[in-house]
Scaffold this active site. Sequence first.
Site, PDB file in Angstrom:
ATOM      1  N   HIS A   1       0.839  -1.200   0.000  1.00  0.00           N
ATOM      2  CA  HIS A   1       0.000   0.000   0.000  1.00  0.00           C
ATOM      3  C   HIS A   1       0.877   1.254   0.000  1.00  0.00           C
ATOM      4  CE1 HIS A   1      -2.442   3.052   2.345  1.00  0.00           C
ATOM      5  NE2 HIS A   1      -3.198   2.833   1.289  1.00  0.00           N
ATOM      6  N   ARG A   2       0.817   2.013  -1.091  1.00  0.00           N
ATOM      7  CA  ARG A   2       1.742   3.146  -1.329  1.00  0.00           C
ATOM      8  C   ARG A   2       3.176   2.603  -1.353  1.00  0.00           C
ATOM      9  NH1 ARG A   2      -0.794   7.496   3.103  1.00  0.00           N
ATOM     10  NH2 ARG A   2      -2.954   6.807   2.851  1.00  0.00           N
TER      11      ARG A   2
ATOM     12  N   GLU B   1       0.171  -0.593  -4.739  1.00  0.00           N
ATOM     13  CA  GLU B   1      -0.913   0.383  -4.850  1.00  0.00           C
ATOM     14  C   GLU B   1      -0.257   1.749  -4.789  1.00  0.00           C
ATOM     15  OE1 GLU B   1      -4.038   3.177  -3.087  1.00  0.00           O
ATOM     16  OE2 GLU B   1      -2.030   2.715  -2.376  1.00  0.00           O
TER      17      GLU B   1
ATOM     18  N   ASP C   1      -1.030   6.285  -5.565  1.00  0.00           N
ATOM     19  CA  ASP C   1      -2.041   7.332  -5.725  1.00  0.00           C
ATOM     20  C   ASP C   1      -1.558   8.333  -6.761  1.00  0.00           C
ATOM     21  OD1 ASP C   1      -3.628   6.510  -3.248  1.00  0.00           O
ATOM     22  OD2 ASP C   1      -1.647   6.897  -2.395  1.00  0.00           O
TER      23      ASP C   1
ATOM     24  N   HIS D   1      -0.102  10.761  -2.373  1.00  0.00           N
ATOM     25  CA  HIS D   1      -1.398  10.521  -1.739  1.00  0.00           C
ATOM     26  C   HIS D   1      -2.191  11.808  -1.510  1.00  0.00           C
ATOM     27  CE1 HIS D   1      -4.213  10.052   1.640  1.00  0.00           C
ATOM     28  NE2 HIS D   1      -4.462   8.873   1.063  1.00  0.00           N
TER      29      HIS D   1
ATOM     30  N   GLU E   1      -4.575   4.361  -8.074  1.00  0.00           N
ATOM     31  CA  GLU E   1      -5.752   5.024  -7.493  1.00  0.00           C
ATOM     32  C   GLU E   1      -5.825   6.455  -7.997  1.00  0.00           C
ATOM     33  OE1 GLU E   1      -6.134   5.191  -3.174  1.00  0.00           O
ATOM     34  OE2 GLU E   1      -7.771   6.619  -3.423  1.00  0.00           O
TER      35      GLU E   1
ATOM     36  N   LYS F   1      -6.793  10.007  -7.654  1.00  0.00           N
ATOM     37  CA  LYS F   1      -7.160  10.836  -6.497  1.00  0.00           C
ATOM     38  C   LYS F   1      -7.965  12.045  -6.981  1.00  0.00           C
ATOM     39  CE  LYS F   1      -5.707   8.990  -2.650  1.00  0.00           C
ATOM     40  NZ  LYS F   1      -6.731   8.448  -1.764  1.00  0.00           N
TER      41      LYS F   1
ATOM     42  N   ASP G   1       0.842  -1.958   4.389  1.00  0.00           N
ATOM     43  CA  ASP G   1       2.049  -1.121   4.445  1.00  0.00           C
ATOM     44  C   ASP G   1       3.289  -1.994   4.677  1.00  0.00           C
ATOM     45  OD1 ASP G   1       0.348   1.088   4.276  1.00  0.00           O
ATOM     46  OD2 ASP G   1       0.254   1.370   6.454  1.00  0.00           O
TER      47      ASP G   1
HETATM   48  O1  G3P Z   1      -6.486   2.167  -2.557  1.00  0.00           O
HETATM   49  C1  G3P Z   1      -6.634   1.794  -1.229  1.00  0.00           C
HETATM   50  C2  G3P Z   1      -6.309   2.911  -0.290  1.00  0.00           C
HETATM   51  O2  G3P Z   1      -5.087   3.473  -0.674  1.00  0.00           O
HETATM   52  C3  G3P Z   1      -7.371   3.966  -0.248  1.00  0.00           C
HETATM   53  O3  G3P Z   1      -7.138   4.925   0.728  1.00  0.00           O
HETATM   54  O4  G3P Z   1      -6.405   7.118   1.520  1.00  0.00           O
HETATM   55  O5  G3P Z   1      -4.791   5.220   1.526  1.00  0.00           O
HETATM   56  O6  G3P Z   1      -5.485   6.269  -0.637  1.00  0.00           O
HETATM   57  P1  G3P Z   1      -5.887   5.916   0.784  1.00  0.00           P
HETATM   58 MG    MG Z   2      -4.519   4.955  -2.101  1.00  0.00          MG
END
Ligand code: G3P
Ligand code: MG
Length: 262
Positions: free
Chosen positions: A17-18, A44, A46, A59, A121, A123, A241
Amino acid sequence: MQEGFAIRQAEIEIFGHRGASGHFPENTLIAFQETRIAGANGIELDVQMSKDRQLIVMHDETIDRTTNGSGYIKDMTYEILKALDAGSWFHSSFSNEKIITLDEVLEWATGEGNHLTINIELKNDQIFYDGLEEAVLNLVQQYHLEDRVIISSFNPKSLQKVRSLHKTIDIGYLIEGKPPDTVEIAKQIGANAIHCQEVFALSEKGQTARAEGLLLRVYTVNDTNAIERLKHAEVSVIMTDYPAEFVKSSAKKKDNRKTQGV
Ligand code: G3P
Ligand code: MG
């Protein structure tokens, strides 16, 4: 739930995640490289858009939290953004990390031996970035990565636009909590997956989504004890993470099952 149900499921996939953002500055190249080294299945990230329409991997809408600069990405050119330090906020040892573009990530992703899935993702739920969907799809097509990319967003209108522009690309409708009509909206906009939190995946709504043929991908899970219960709920992907810890834990569980002859 039937006994032995989980062991018949395909192995759950692990996405950083990120990137591996628990140990490295989020949404930077090192965080993505480390996710790959960990043996995870995907990343993942953003995407925001700069003043000169470059696709910026970050993000927040502003650069304040994760760089040494200040202000909105939409008001800055990439020339200004790329000069900033995107690592020191996390730890002084990462002071060489720069803000990267989606172009740079996709170039890296097409390197030899790299088979990671890239969850992009969009944004565009806080700021309306005109043409974000077209710009991202064009770039993905330029790199011939249509089969390795997932597009997700909290903005259903944006995803509907993506579907109208591309008939087969993987689309994940992002939700928080358990909003009503999730399954209906996902189907209406042409999404094939719901990107949700554990609370949704483990609920009746999550099971309805599965029964309707939608995949479940869950964010952001940082406790490895969740792996088994998410497998039982037929979740396809865990976004964490800490991809290295999750890959290790999944492998250990697989070994245990082998030892027990199941
Ligand atoms: O894509 C899953 C998650 O990343 C969504 O929330 O705020 O971490 O971008 P956020
Ligand atoms: Mg995200």
